[in-house]
Write a protein that holds these residues in place. Structure first.
Motif, PDB file in Angstrom:
ATOM      1  N   ARG A 157      70.703  50.210  -5.839  1.00  0.00           N
ATOM      2  CA  ARG A 157      71.130  48.976  -6.493  1.00  0.00           C
ATOM      3  C   ARG A 157      71.648  47.971  -5.461  1.00  0.00           C
ATOM      4  O   ARG A 157      71.398  46.766  -5.581  1.00  0.00           O
ATOM      5  CB  ARG A 157      72.212  49.284  -7.541  1.00  0.00           C
ATOM      6  CG  ARG A 157      71.641  49.798  -8.867  1.00  0.00           C
ATOM      7  CD  ARG A 157      72.705  50.337  -9.794  1.00  0.00           C
ATOM      8  NE  ARG A 157      73.107  51.687  -9.403  1.00  0.00           N
ATOM      9  CZ  ARG A 157      73.964  52.429 -10.099  1.00  0.00           C
ATOM     10  NH1 ARG A 157      74.513  51.946 -11.201  1.00  0.00           N
ATOM     11  NH2 ARG A 157      74.270  53.646  -9.690  1.00  0.00           N
ATOM     12  N   HIS A 158      72.333  48.471  -4.450  1.00  0.00           N
ATOM     13  CA  HIS A 158      72.831  47.603  -3.381  1.00  0.00           C
ATOM     14  C   HIS A 158      71.667  46.983  -2.597  1.00  0.00           C
ATOM     15  O   HIS A 158      71.675  45.780  -2.306  1.00  0.00           O
ATOM     16  CB  HIS A 158      73.720  48.421  -2.439  1.00  0.00           C
ATOM     17  CG  HIS A 158      74.262  47.638  -1.286  1.00  0.00           C
ATOM     18  ND1 HIS A 158      75.376  46.840  -1.382  1.00  0.00           N
ATOM     19  CD2 HIS A 158      73.825  47.528   0.002  1.00  0.00           C
ATOM     20  CE1 HIS A 158      75.612  46.272  -0.201  1.00  0.00           C
ATOM     21  NE2 HIS A 158      74.688  46.672   0.648  1.00  0.00           N
ATOM     22  N   THR A 159      70.674  47.794  -2.275  1.00  0.00           N
ATOM     23  CA  THR A 159      69.511  47.294  -1.527  1.00  0.00           C
ATOM     24  C   THR A 159      68.745  46.259  -2.342  1.00  0.00           C
ATOM     25  O   THR A 159      68.353  45.204  -1.817  1.00  0.00           O
ATOM     26  CB  THR A 159      68.580  48.458  -1.139  1.00  0.00           C
ATOM     27  OG1 THR A 159      69.311  49.412  -0.351  1.00  0.00           O
ATOM     28  CG2 THR A 159      67.383  47.970  -0.346  1.00  0.00           C
ATOM     29  N   LEU A 160      68.532  46.548  -3.627  1.00  0.00           N
ATOM     30  CA  LEU A 160      67.835  45.589  -4.493  1.00  0.00           C
ATOM     31  C   LEU A 160      68.623  44.292  -4.591  1.00  0.00           C
ATOM     32  O   LEU A 160      68.059  43.189  -4.465  1.00  0.00           O
ATOM     33  CB  LEU A 160      67.626  46.189  -5.879  1.00  0.00           C
ATOM     34  CG  LEU A 160      66.964  45.263  -6.918  1.00  0.00           C
ATOM     35  CD1 LEU A 160      65.541  44.910  -6.503  1.00  0.00           C
ATOM     36  CD2 LEU A 160      66.980  45.897  -8.303  1.00  0.00           C
ATOM     37  N   ARG A 161      69.927  44.404  -4.813  1.00  0.00           N
ATOM     38  CA  ARG A 161      70.771  43.221  -4.969  1.00  0.00           C
ATOM     39  C   ARG A 161      70.736  42.352  -3.715  1.00  0.00           C
ATOM     40  O   ARG A 161      70.569  41.133  -3.778  1.00  0.00           O
ATOM     41  CB  ARG A 161      72.203  43.652  -5.284  1.00  0.00           C
ATOM     42  CG  ARG A 161      73.147  42.509  -5.595  1.00  0.00           C
ATOM     43  CD  ARG A 161      74.548  43.003  -5.911  1.00  0.00           C
ATOM     44  NE  ARG A 161      75.310  41.956  -6.577  1.00  0.00           N
ATOM     45  CZ  ARG A 161      75.294  41.732  -7.886  1.00  0.00           C
ATOM     46  NH1 ARG A 161      74.586  42.516  -8.678  1.00  0.00           N
ATOM     47  NH2 ARG A 161      75.976  40.739  -8.406  1.00  0.00           N
ATOM     48  N   ASN A 162      70.904  42.979  -2.566  1.00  0.00           N
ATOM     49  CA  ASN A 162      70.892  42.230  -1.302  1.00  0.00           C
ATOM     50  C   ASN A 162      69.527  41.632  -1.012  1.00  0.00           C
ATOM     51  O   ASN A 162      69.423  40.532  -0.453  1.00  0.00           O
ATOM     52  CB  ASN A 162      71.329  43.128  -0.151  1.00  0.00           C
ATOM     53  CG  ASN A 162      72.830  43.289  -0.044  1.00  0.00           C
ATOM     54  OD1 ASN A 162      73.443  42.930   0.946  1.00  0.00           O
ATOM     55  ND2 ASN A 162      73.449  43.843  -1.078  1.00  0.00           N
ATOM     56  N   GLY A 197      70.091  43.049 -10.679  1.00  0.00           N
ATOM     57  CA  GLY A 197      70.743  44.181 -11.320  1.00  0.00           C
ATOM     58  C   GLY A 197      72.031  43.837 -12.026  1.00  0.00           C
ATOM     59  O   GLY A 197      72.807  44.738 -12.372  1.00  0.00           O
ATOM     60  N   ASP A 198      72.298  42.542 -12.279  1.00  0.00           N
ATOM     61  CA  ASP A 198      73.480  42.174 -13.057  1.00  0.00           C
ATOM     62  C   ASP A 198      73.374  42.769 -14.456  1.00  0.00           C
ATOM     63  O   ASP A 198      72.297  42.773 -15.063  1.00  0.00           O
ATOM     64  CB  ASP A 198      73.602  40.653 -13.162  1.00  0.00           C
ATOM     65  CG  ASP A 198      74.236  40.030 -11.929  1.00  0.00           C
ATOM     66  OD1 ASP A 198      74.494  40.778 -10.966  1.00  0.00           O
ATOM     67  OD2 ASP A 198      74.465  38.816 -11.923  1.00  0.00           O
ATOM     68  N   ASP A 199      74.494  43.258 -14.974  1.00  0.00           N
ATOM     69  CA  ASP A 199      74.525  43.852 -16.319  1.00  0.00           C
ATOM     70  C   ASP A 199      74.697  42.725 -17.331  1.00  0.00           C
ATOM     71  O   ASP A 199      75.807  42.390 -17.747  1.00  0.00           O
ATOM     72  CB  ASP A 199      75.675  44.858 -16.407  1.00  0.00           C
ATOM     73  CG  ASP A 199      75.539  45.779 -17.607  1.00  0.00           C
ATOM     74  OD1 ASP A 199      74.542  45.656 -18.351  1.00  0.00           O
ATOM     75  OD2 ASP A 199      76.438  46.614 -17.812  1.00  0.00           O
ATOM     76  N   LEU A 200      73.580  42.109 -17.731  1.00  0.00           N
ATOM     77  CA  LEU A 200      73.599  40.900 -18.551  1.00  0.00           C
ATOM     78  C   LEU A 200      73.960  41.202 -20.001  1.00  0.00           C
ATOM     79  O   LEU A 200      73.740  42.312 -20.503  1.00  0.00           O
ATOM     80  CB  LEU A 200      72.235  40.204 -18.490  1.00  0.00           C
ATOM     81  CG  LEU A 200      71.757  39.792 -17.094  1.00  0.00           C
ATOM     82  CD1 LEU A 200      70.371  39.182 -17.166  1.00  0.00           C
ATOM     83  CD2 LEU A 200      72.735  38.817 -16.443  1.00  0.00           C
TER      84      LEU A 200
END
Length: 683
Positions: A104-109, A192-195
């Motif tokens: 999730r960190h890699t995707l977000r960045n 990946g924000d929890d919308l």
């Protein structure tokens, strides 16, 4: 025009640490004054060759880039990005707080980086990447695509008939990127924000990317359809501040798991660069599985530079000052000499940072006594280190303000990591991570002790807008209190809490609207303080932080931040009471959340500008009043020139600064620190 010696006295040291500290190479423009083409040119050529090869055959490659602290790794990454800007898309992956969040960190960045607009372009990398896909190559379709979402999805599904995770929703969100109104929301989903439910409906998706598997699959989607586009370069940097195992060593295995999966799934068009300090690599590589080590395609180690290159580096920094002189100096590195370099580096080799530090030292000496360095008229102030740190902080804080505009730019684990780093710097005792008894939300929390408050204090920070997730977090808070994991619990949240009909809101009301548990509304200033300190922590851990002539490690940085008392101005830390030893109740009734005060009024801005003025002169020893005023105006855009002049006058009347000759025109006046002259000035 003035003489070069006079210009040196008036000017800010071009080799001061605030001018060359690297950071996130995507978010920061590099100082071209320190780009010498010959330095690491062979490395740049080799990496360029790898990118070109991936462009041709689309097979992903991994590069391990190692070098000593100060060898210029992060600067080189920025140079690579600048050189290959038109040939590849770049993503900066900073240190991750928890390895169980690494995908999730890699995707977000990655998505965060792709949202940046490259130099010379008008659209983000993400849109440029999207428009290279096959569905956009058909100009007839291009004309229709903005009105026919389903046709766009159908076209992409036909182009990529198998292997795409959640194809309808993924391609639908890619389509929404072309809609300016939905673009920000589509980016949030891809990150990946929890919308919340209304946002999900707008994007026509069922749920957010809220698991490691989903994040891995979405990143895989990028790789599976990337063969039609330019390569995506994933740069993992500042690895000395990633999470650590029980043995205290960094968890590099998690990164190499990610790298191997990308290779094993045959995801196309990625260039993965792992940038690491040589010593860190030597200490940790044996703990990585041999099969994962085999996935490194190219190993590159940065070497030292020769004295000609060091001189070139110094000449680039001095060039603009030399151009201002009435007579051009005979040497391009004046006031430094080639014998200075040879004496300092007798082996004929050095690292770029050491050359810059020598330049700083010798330039300072030349400011004090033009033409000679046999005797210093002005001795360094005992407060010079604190002053130098203050300047580093102000510059880093201003950069943070420019690039961080929303609370939700960071995930909850990242926010909690930054809070923990600040508490550690303030010597708060008993800090424990993962207060909440929930595998999903444990990383949203921590606990600690304060000397004047009974029992353990817990903090939960969540900005996820999804109210279902909010309910589960409230349940975890309730369970933590039932299990007596803390005596007092604080919820930090700026996002909405739902209405009384929502189960999460009901639990929130039961827990956080009475006593002793409280709800704190965060503000952007607090985030700016935490993010600024976090960036300095990353730099210190990587050996890249320079303060004056020092290169502090993490413990030394923590001591500096305590000495400077800068974090005491962070509103959320003030409200948590970590300075007073107890939590502050700031004039709000018990049934309402505590609203942090607005970020700094006019008097605070002037106070900060005054502190900056004194710190700048302390580090420079002597400088032109005009240069001093302009530098202050550059850093404090809401302060006027007449106010800066008034602040200089105040500092002079307080016997902190001194104007050497008040009889000459103001534009030619020199300012120094009074304490540096001692009785010589008073006489």
């Amino acid at each position: 025009m003035a003489s070069i010696d006079r210009i040196i006295q008036e000017s800010v040291n071009p080799f001061d640490s605030t001018t060359f500290r690297p950071g996130n190479f995507w978010q920061e423009d590099q100082n071209s004054a320190f780009t010498v083409d010959s330095i690491h040119q062979e490395v740049l050529t080799e990496i360029t060759s790898v990118v070109h090869t991936v462009t041709q055959d689309h097979r992903t490659r991994t590069i391990l880039l190692s070098g000593d602290s100060g060898s210029g790794k992060s600067y080189l990454l920025g140079r690579i990005k600048s050189t290959l800007n038109s040939q590849a898309f770049f993503a900066y992956i900073g240190p991750w707080p928890e390895s169980e969040f690494i995908w999730r960190h890699t995707l977000r960045n990655t998505v965060d980086s792709l949202m940046y607009v490259p130099q010379g372009q008008t659209e983000s990398q993400l849109l440029l990447w999207l428009k290279e896909l096959a569905a956009f190559q058909d100009r007839t379709l291009m004309k229709r695509v903005f009105g026919e979402r389903q046709l766009f999805i159908h076209k992409l599904k036909g182009t990529y008939p198998a292997g795409i995770y959640n194809a309808n929703e993924f391609f639908g969100v890619l389509y929404d990127l072309t809609n300016p109104k939905l673009y920000p929301l589509a980016c949030e989903w891809l990150k990946g924000d929890d919308l919340d439910e209304s946002s999900l409906k707008l994007l026509r998706v069922k749920r957010s990317i809220d698991t490691e598997n989903a994040a891995q699959q979405i990143l895989s989607n990028f790789g599976k359809i990337a063969s039609a586009t330019q390569p995506i370069v994933l740069c993992f940097d500042n690895l000395d501040n990633i999470d650590r195992g029980i043995d205290g060593l960094i968890n590099l295995q998690a990164l190499f798991n990610v790298n191997s999966i990308i290779h094993n799934q045959k995801l196309k068009n990625f260039v993965i660069i792992i940038s690491i300090i040589t010593n860190t690599w030597q200490q940790n590589y044996k703990r990585i599985q041999p099969a994962d080590l085999a996935r490194i395609d190219t190993k590159i180690r940065l070497s030292a530079i020769d004295l000609n290159q060091a001189a070139g580096l110094l000449a680039m920094g001095l060039y603009s000052l030399h151009q201002l002189a009435e007579t051009l100096p005979l040497s391009p590195i004046y006031p430094i000499t080639e014998p200075d370099l040879a004496a300092k580096f007798p082996g004929g080799k050095t690292l770029p940072r050491f050359a810059l530090l020598l330049g700083r030292q010798l330039f300072q000496e030349a400011k004090q006594q033009p033409g000679t360095r046999t005797e210093s008229v002005i001795s360094p102030s005992i407060n010079e280190v604190t002053a130098a740190f203050h300047l580093v902080w102000v510059k880093e804080f201003n950069k943070t303000q420019d690039k961080i505009t929303r609370l939700r730019q960071f995930s909850a684990p990242e926010l909690m990591q930054m809070v923990r780093e600040a508490l550690e710097a303030l010597n708060v005792s008993g800090i424990q991570q993962k207060l909440l008894p929930s595998p999903t939300y444990a990383s949203y929390s921590l606990s600690y002790h304060l000397p004047a408050q009974l029992g353990r204090i817990g903090i939960v920070w969540t900005e996820d807008p999804n109210l279902v997730s909010f309910y589960h977090i409230m349940k975890a808070c309730e369970k933590a209190l039932t299990m007596q994991r803390c005596k007092t619990l604080y919820l930090i949240r700026g996002e909405r809490l739902g209405t009384r009909k929502n189960l999460g809101n009901k639990l929130y009301s039961q827990i956080f609207t009475g006593h002793p548990h409280r709800h704190i509304l965060p503000d952007m200033v607090s985030v700016h303080y935490l993010v600024t300190y976090h960036s300095l922590v990353n730099a210190a851990c990587a050996g890249e932080l320079v303060v004056g002539s020092l290169t502090p490690n993490l413990k030394e940085l923590q001591e500096m931040i305590r000495q400077a008392q800068i974090l005491e101005e962070c509103p959320v830390l003030q409200t948590l009471g970590v300075f007073a030893g107890y939590t502050r109740i700031i004039g709000v009734s018990d049934n309402k959340p505590k609203q942090l005060g607005p970020a700094g009024d006019r008097s605070k801005a002037l106070k900060k500008a005054k502190e900056y003025l004194l710190a700048l002169v302390r580090t420079q020893q002597i400088m032109g009043q005009t240069v001093l005023i302009q530098n202050t105006l550059d850093q404090f855009t809401d302060v006027q020139e007449y106010q800066v002049k008034e602040l200089i006058f105040q500092l002079c009347t307080e016997n902190k600064l001194f104007i050497l000759d008040e009889k000459i025109p103001e534009s030619a006046q020199l300012v120094c620190v009074l304490e540096a002259f001692g009785n010589k000035v008073r006489k």
